[in-house]
Design a protein around this motif. Structure first.
Motif, short mmCIF file in Angstrom:
data_model
loop_
_atom_site.label_atom_id
_atom_site.label_comp_id
_atom_site.label_asym_id
_atom_site.label_seq_id
_atom_site.Cartn_x
_atom_site.Cartn_y
_atom_site.Cartn_z
N ASN A 216 5.94 16.80 34.20
CA ASN A 216 7.33 16.35 34.14
C ASN A 216 8.16 16.89 35.30
OD1 ASN A 216 7.14 14.64 32.02
ND2 ASN A 216 8.10 15.97 30.52
N GLY A 265 17.76 11.36 33.94
CA GLY A 265 18.32 11.87 32.68
C GLY A 265 17.25 11.82 31.62
N CYS A 268 13.60 14.59 28.40
CA CYS A 268 12.52 15.45 28.91
C CYS A 268 12.76 16.07 30.27
CB CYS A 268 11.22 14.67 28.93
SG CYS A 268 10.58 14.39 27.28
N PHE A 269 12.99 15.25 31.29
CA PHE A 269 13.06 15.81 32.65
C PHE A 269 14.12 16.91 32.79
CE2 PHE A 269 11.16 11.80 34.88
CZ PHE A 269 9.93 12.11 34.32
C1 UDX Z 1 9.63 11.02 30.71
C2 UDX Z 1 8.18 11.02 31.21
O1 UDX Z 1 7.96 9.89 32.04
C3 UDX Z 1 7.22 11.05 30.06
O2 UDX Z 1 5.90 11.14 30.55
C4 UDX Z 1 7.54 12.28 29.22
O3 UDX Z 1 6.70 12.37 28.12
C5 UDX Z 1 8.99 12.23 28.74
O4 UDX Z 1 9.83 12.12 29.87
P1 UDX Z 1 11.40 9.27 29.77
O5 UDX Z 1 12.36 10.39 29.85
O6 UDX Z 1 11.34 8.47 28.52
O7 UDX Z 1 9.90 9.80 30.03
O8 UDX Z 1 11.71 8.24 30.93
P2 UDX Z 1 11.27 7.95 32.43
O9 UDX Z 1 10.94 6.52 32.53
O10 UDX Z 1 10.27 8.92 32.90
O11 UDX Z 1 12.65 8.16 33.20
C6 UDX Z 1 13.32 9.41 33.24
C7 UDX Z 1 14.55 9.34 34.10
O12 UDX Z 1 14.21 9.22 35.48
C8 UDX Z 1 15.47 8.15 33.81
O13 UDX Z 1 16.81 8.59 33.85
C9 UDX Z 1 15.18 7.18 34.93
O14 UDX Z 1 16.26 6.33 35.22
C10 UDX Z 1 14.90 8.13 36.07
N1 UDX Z 1 14.05 7.56 37.11
C11 UDX Z 1 12.75 7.25 36.86
C12 UDX Z 1 14.59 7.33 38.38
O15 UDX Z 1 15.78 7.60 38.64
N2 UDX Z 1 13.77 6.84 39.35
C13 UDX Z 1 12.45 6.54 39.12
O16 UDX Z 1 11.77 6.12 40.07
C14 UDX Z 1 11.93 6.75 37.84
#
Ligand code: UDX
Ligand code: UDX
Length: 441
Positions: A216, A265, A268-269
């Motif tokens: 993550n 956002g 998780c992240f």
């Molecule tokens: C994430 C992980 O992908 C997943 O493996 C873990 O188990 C939980 O956290 P999630 O938080 O549901 O999943 O969404 P994700 O699609 O990963 O997006 C996270 C954030 O990053 C979002 O705010 C999204 O808009 C942002 N994002 C993602 C970007 O800004 N750019 C990208 O290229 C990808």
């Protein structure tokens, strides 16, 4: 062979895991302390918006492979495998708050009546598996009983909005355990995937816990990297979309998670980057890249506000349409969504906001309560856009991907279009008469 499994915690992770494992043919008891949530689930009311999940829950509830209860005692007594999937919210210092995980572990030890495999699915600091193990043993000693048990770390990699697909088609299944037997039990749990040649990573508990954080944090860092490159692109006249695409064509880099935007956002992240930074500091080996990622992501959200304010000169008394408030599309989740920083900042600058999100209004209303006087919630895109000075596209919901720009120009007074997800072509929008601002384009 069918397993009898209890899943404690019916949040995103617990409910998705429980429902799909029941679909794999196991008998699943989902446990939650929240009586209302359990009553609702029994009545087919799903507490989260997750495409495809309702059908799976309903089908398996009807066939009695899936049940819901608040009775953790019976759930522990009657099942052999017990998943812990309760939340691990960040404490004030950024470390993960383990009080829910610990309380569930304690319940398991209190009611244990035979061999159990205790599986941790919540994201927990490295070392938690051992802590849980020690705690369960202490309680068993206090009870004066001897039962064998195994603790397993089995982190989830579900993305909200595509959780069903992610659970049924994972890139890998990670199993951290200390006994062959526990690994065999877990392979049985995931048999449907195992026979489908999904890679299984078998390792110790600490490594499994670290795999989750490192994955993550890396993805968060990758997004932050392209966001910062995007900011420089704006200054030097480069196009980050092209940069990202060409970078992604290098197989070593991969094109995924290279979309510039308003900052990451979600549940998780933000939490996992903070927690890993904290774990690393605590053991005297700080990961400066992750610390910087956290700070840069905060700056990115504020930079979006600056972009809007600078372009419009001043937003005092101006009306701005906001399309999307959830942290990403196909979810109603707003945990750590960039909108929670960007909207209050715009309000602070005196802007009035007309907001539309296909699923986010309910959560948005309480999360943005402090600025409710600046917000009008709208029922659809065009209602939100009518009579505004600017449009800010904040979440890339599909229904925002096909806007009728001629109609937009007729119904909104201003012509500013801030495309914070880069879903439109700059040249096309300029031709349509908009002042277009993307991120790094
Ligand atoms: C994430 C992980 O992908 C997943 O493996 C873990 O188990 C939980 O956290 P999630 O938080 O549901 O999943 O969404 P994700 O699609 O990963 O997006 C996270 C954030 O990053 C979002 O705010 C999204 O808009 C942002 N994002 C993602 C970007 O800004 N750019 C990208 O290229 C990808
Ligand atoms: C999950 C994971 O647990 C977290 O570690 C991961 O990083 C992200 O997602 P999530 O499923 O989103 O969290 O948690 P949340 O929505 O908070 O749901 C937890 C559920 O557990 C709630 O329904 C809560 O009522 C329940 N709970 C909590 C219990 O049943 N018992 C408790 O002692 C505490």
């Amino acid at each position: 062979m069918m397993s009898k499994i209890a899943v404690v915690g019916t949040g995103y992770v617990g409910l998705v895991s429980g429902a799909i494992l029941s679909d794999f043919g196991h008998t699943i008891t989902c446990v939650d302390i929240d009586q209302t949530k359990i009553d609702n689930l029994k009545n087919g009311i799903i507490p989260i918006f997750e495409p495809g999940l309702d059908v799976i829950v309903q089908k398996n509830y009807e066939t009695k492979r899936l049940d819901f209860t608040t009775n953790i005692k019976e759930a522990v007594e009657n099942n052999d495998v017990i998943f812990i999937a309760v939340g691990t919210p960040p404490a004030d210092d950024g470390s993960a708050d383990l009080k829910y995980v610990i309380s569930v572990a304690q319940s398991i030890a209190t009611y244990m009546n035979g061999y159990k495999v205790v599986v941790d699915k919540s994201t927990v600091p490295i070392g938690t598996g051992q802590k849980v193990k020690a705690m369960i043993q202490d309680t068993l000693n206090e009870r004066g009983v001897e039962y064998r048990f195994d603790v397993v770390s089995n982190p989830e990699f579900l993305r909200e909005g595509s959780a069903v697909q992610d659970f049924t088609h994972p890139d890998r299944v990670v199993i951290g355990a200390e006994s062959e037997h526990a690994i065999e039990v877990m392979k049985e749990v995931y048999r449907v995937l195992y026979i489908n040649e999904t890679p299984f990573v078998e390792t110790n508990i600490e490594t499994a816990e670290m795999i989750k954080y490192a994955s993550n944090a890396f993805l968060a860092m990758k997004i932050t990297f392209i966001n910062e490159v995007a900011n420089v692109c704006e200054m030097v006249g480069a196009d980050v979309q092209k940069v990202a695409k060409a970078m992604g064509q290098d197989g070593r880099i991969s094109p995924k998670f290279l979309h510039a935007g308003p900052g990451y956002g979600g549940s998780c992240f933000p939490k996992d980057t903070l927690a890993l930074a904290r774990i690393a500091q605590d053991c005297g080996e700080p990961i400066s890249l992750i610390e910087t990622t956290v700070q840069a992501n905060e700056r990115q959200k504020l930079r979006m506000v600056k972009k809007i304010v600078n372009a419009m000169g001043n937003v005092e008394g101006k009306t701005i349409a906001i399309l999307g408030v959830t942290f990403k599309p196909n979810t109603d989740d707003m945990r750590d969504a960039p909108s929670l920083v960007i909207l209050p900042e715009l309000a602070k600058h005196g802007a009035n906001l007309k907001v539309y999100d296909p699923e986010g209004e309910k959560e948005g209303k309480w999360r943005l309560k402090d600025i409710e006087e600046n917000i009008v919630w709208c029922d659809d895109t065009y209602q939100a856009i009518e009579n505004t000075d600017a449009i800010v596209l904040l979440t890339e919901w599909n229904e925002f991907r096909n806007l009728d720009f001629d109609r937009l120009r007729e119904i909104n007074g201003g012509n500013y279009f801030f495309d914070l997800r880069n879903i439109y072509n700059k040249v096309t929008l300029i031709e349509k008469g908009f002042q277009y601002f993307g991120v790094g384009v």
